[in-house]
Design a protein around this motif. Structure first.
Motif, PDB file in Angstrom:
ATOM      1  N   LEU A 163      39.536  45.092  36.454  1.00  0.00           N
ATOM      2  CA  LEU A 163      40.441  44.948  37.586  1.00  0.00           C
ATOM      3  C   LEU A 163      40.086  45.949  38.671  1.00  0.00           C
ATOM      4  O   LEU A 163      39.544  47.027  38.390  1.00  0.00           O
ATOM      5  N   ALA A 164      40.422  45.608  39.910  1.00  0.00           N
ATOM      6  CA  ALA A 164      40.165  46.501  41.050  1.00  0.00           C
ATOM      7  C   ALA A 164      41.368  46.461  41.981  1.00  0.00           C
ATOM      8  O   ALA A 164      42.256  45.619  41.855  1.00  0.00           O
ATOM      9  N   GLY A 165      41.401  47.396  42.927  1.00  0.00           N
ATOM     10  CA  GLY A 165      42.474  47.433  43.915  1.00  0.00           C
ATOM     11  C   GLY A 165      43.821  47.717  43.281  1.00  0.00           C
ATOM     12  O   GLY A 165      43.924  48.439  42.286  1.00  0.00           O
ATOM     13  N   TRP A 166      44.886  47.112  43.847  1.00  0.00           N
ATOM     14  CA  TRP A 166      46.244  47.361  43.380  1.00  0.00           C
ATOM     15  C   TRP A 166      46.464  46.860  41.961  1.00  0.00           C
ATOM     16  O   TRP A 166      47.365  47.342  41.252  1.00  0.00           O
ATOM     17  N   VAL A 172      48.166  49.367  34.604  1.00  0.00           N
ATOM     18  CA  VAL A 172      48.380  50.631  33.891  1.00  0.00           C
ATOM     19  C   VAL A 172      49.873  50.938  33.796  1.00  0.00           C
ATOM     20  O   VAL A 172      50.373  51.386  32.756  1.00  0.00           O
ATOM     21  N   ALA A 173      50.616  50.689  34.886  1.00  0.00           N
ATOM     22  CA  ALA A 173      52.052  50.950  34.885  1.00  0.00           C
ATOM     23  C   ALA A 173      52.787  50.036  33.903  1.00  0.00           C
ATOM     24  O   ALA A 173      53.671  50.481  33.154  1.00  0.00           O
ATOM     25  N   LEU A 199      46.564  38.527  36.382  1.00  0.00           N
ATOM     26  CA  LEU A 199      45.813  39.373  37.308  1.00  0.00           C
ATOM     27  C   LEU A 199      44.363  38.919  37.470  1.00  0.00           C
ATOM     28  O   LEU A 199      43.598  39.559  38.194  1.00  0.00           O
ATOM     29  N   GLY A 200      44.005  37.817  36.802  1.00  0.00           N
ATOM     30  CA  GLY A 200      42.682  37.240  37.010  1.00  0.00           C
ATOM     31  C   GLY A 200      41.642  37.562  35.970  1.00  0.00           C
ATOM     32  O   GLY A 200      40.476  37.181  36.112  1.00  0.00           O
ATOM     33  N   MET A 201      42.040  38.256  34.891  1.00  0.00           N
ATOM     34  CA  MET A 201      41.077  38.568  33.839  1.00  0.00           C
ATOM     35  C   MET A 201      40.970  37.425  32.840  1.00  0.00           C
ATOM     36  O   MET A 201      41.900  36.627  32.683  1.00  0.00           O
ATOM     37  N   ALA A 202      39.866  37.378  32.148  1.00  0.00           N
ATOM     38  CA  ALA A 202      39.710  36.428  31.049  1.00  0.00           C
ATOM     39  C   ALA A 202      40.668  36.828  29.933  1.00  0.00           C
ATOM     40  O   ALA A 202      40.747  38.015  29.583  1.00  0.00           O
TER      41      ALA A 202
END
Length: 301
Positions: A163-166, A172-173, A199-202
């Motif tokens: 993940l990247a950005g926000w 993590v939160a 969030l777009g992850m596999a």
């Protein structure tokens, strides 16, 4: 040392602390007893399911409730202490299964451990009825996730393994919150899978993160339960012994089962039915506690 190796080093260190903490708790709270075969069988079965990605907290809670040997207020601590051996072995075996972003792995694992530390302190001071209500709700949530998984209602996700950005700090939160919720019996497998997929992850990228998170947060949470003594020593021993049967057996057939998703689906439906029954039982216990408290108050007046 890369971040993945750092996570493994931290895993070993906190588990050394876990063993020392348990030995000190045995002395402080004068804990005695040997593992019993039914608890060993429960541990073997539920850690088998856990290694396949189904999760162990909800089915273990259900089976302990059926067995009736562990007080409701001791179940959260028993889950974290008794299933820690499985989490440790699973992490060692499976953390390299998928090469996710090392920084994300380390950050989410550390965050979940911090949440567990906070959560265990809170749960250790909660009254019996509050734990019954929380765990009843947790079981219903788990059953909902199992049903959603079987019905294909989870988000499909993307193909990324990081993940990247926000999205990075957000994940993590959320991991911190899930770590705290683990202490009241809400497993993090399904929530993590959904979160990372959204969030777009596999979805497969959640596997090493959830394994490593449990591997680190459960011994951290257990330290809080060791201080308070709010766990079943004998049941925890039984679950731990069973873990060394369930995890290797599941690992040996993991690829075979993953290639046949219908097998996992059938197991999930069976677990869903058992978990719903246990949730209703837990909530009924909470209702009886409330009725008894009201009756006692009426008599005193």
């Amino acid at each position: 040392m890369d971040l993945t190796q750092a996570v493994l080093a931290a895993l070993v260190l906190v588990n050394v602390a876990f063993v020392v903490g348990w030995l000190l708790a045995m002395r402080r709270h004068r804990l005695r007893g040997r593992p019993q075969l039914p608890d060993v069988a429960i541990g073997a079965l539920t850690t088998f399911l856990d290694t396949l990605g189904i999760g162990s907290f909800a089915p273990t809670t259900a089976l302990l409730k059926f067995r009736g040997k562990v007080a409701d207020e001791l179940i959260p601590g028993t889950l974290n202490v008794g299933l820690n051996a499985a989490a440790f072995v699973e992490t060692l075996l499976l953390i390299g299964l998928v090469k996710v972003q090392p920084a994300l792995l380390a950050a989410m694992v550390g965050s979940s451990a911090a949440g567990a530390w906070l959560g265990s302190g809170v749960v250790s001071r909660m009254p019996r009825r509050s734990i019954q209500l929380f765990m009843g709700a947790a079981l219903l949530i788990a059953a909902t996730f199992f049903a959603m998984s079987n019905l294909g209602a989870f988000p499909a996700g993307g193909v990324a393994l990081g993940l990247a950005g926000w999205k990075f700090p957000f994940a993590v939160a959320v991991s911190f919150v899930l770590g705290a919720l683990m202490c009241v019996g809400i497993g993090n497998y399904a929530p993590l899978t959904i979160l990372l997929a959204l969030l777009g992850m596999a979805p497969i990228g959640a596997y090493p993160i959830m394994m490593a998170s449990d591997g680190l947060l459960q011994p951290v949470a257990s330290l809080g339960f060791f201080r308070s003594g709010r766990f079943s020593h004998t049941a925890s021993l039984g679950l731990s012994v069973g873990s060394f049967v369930g995890v290797p057996l599941a690992y040996s057939i993991l690829k075979y089962v993953l290639d046949r998703p219908d097998g996992i689906k059938l197991i999930r439906w069976l677990v869903t039915a058992v978990v719903i029954y246990a949730a209703v039982t837990m909530l009924r216990s909470a209702h009886r506690e409330r009725a008894a408290a009201r009756a006692a108050a009426a008599v005193s007046h």
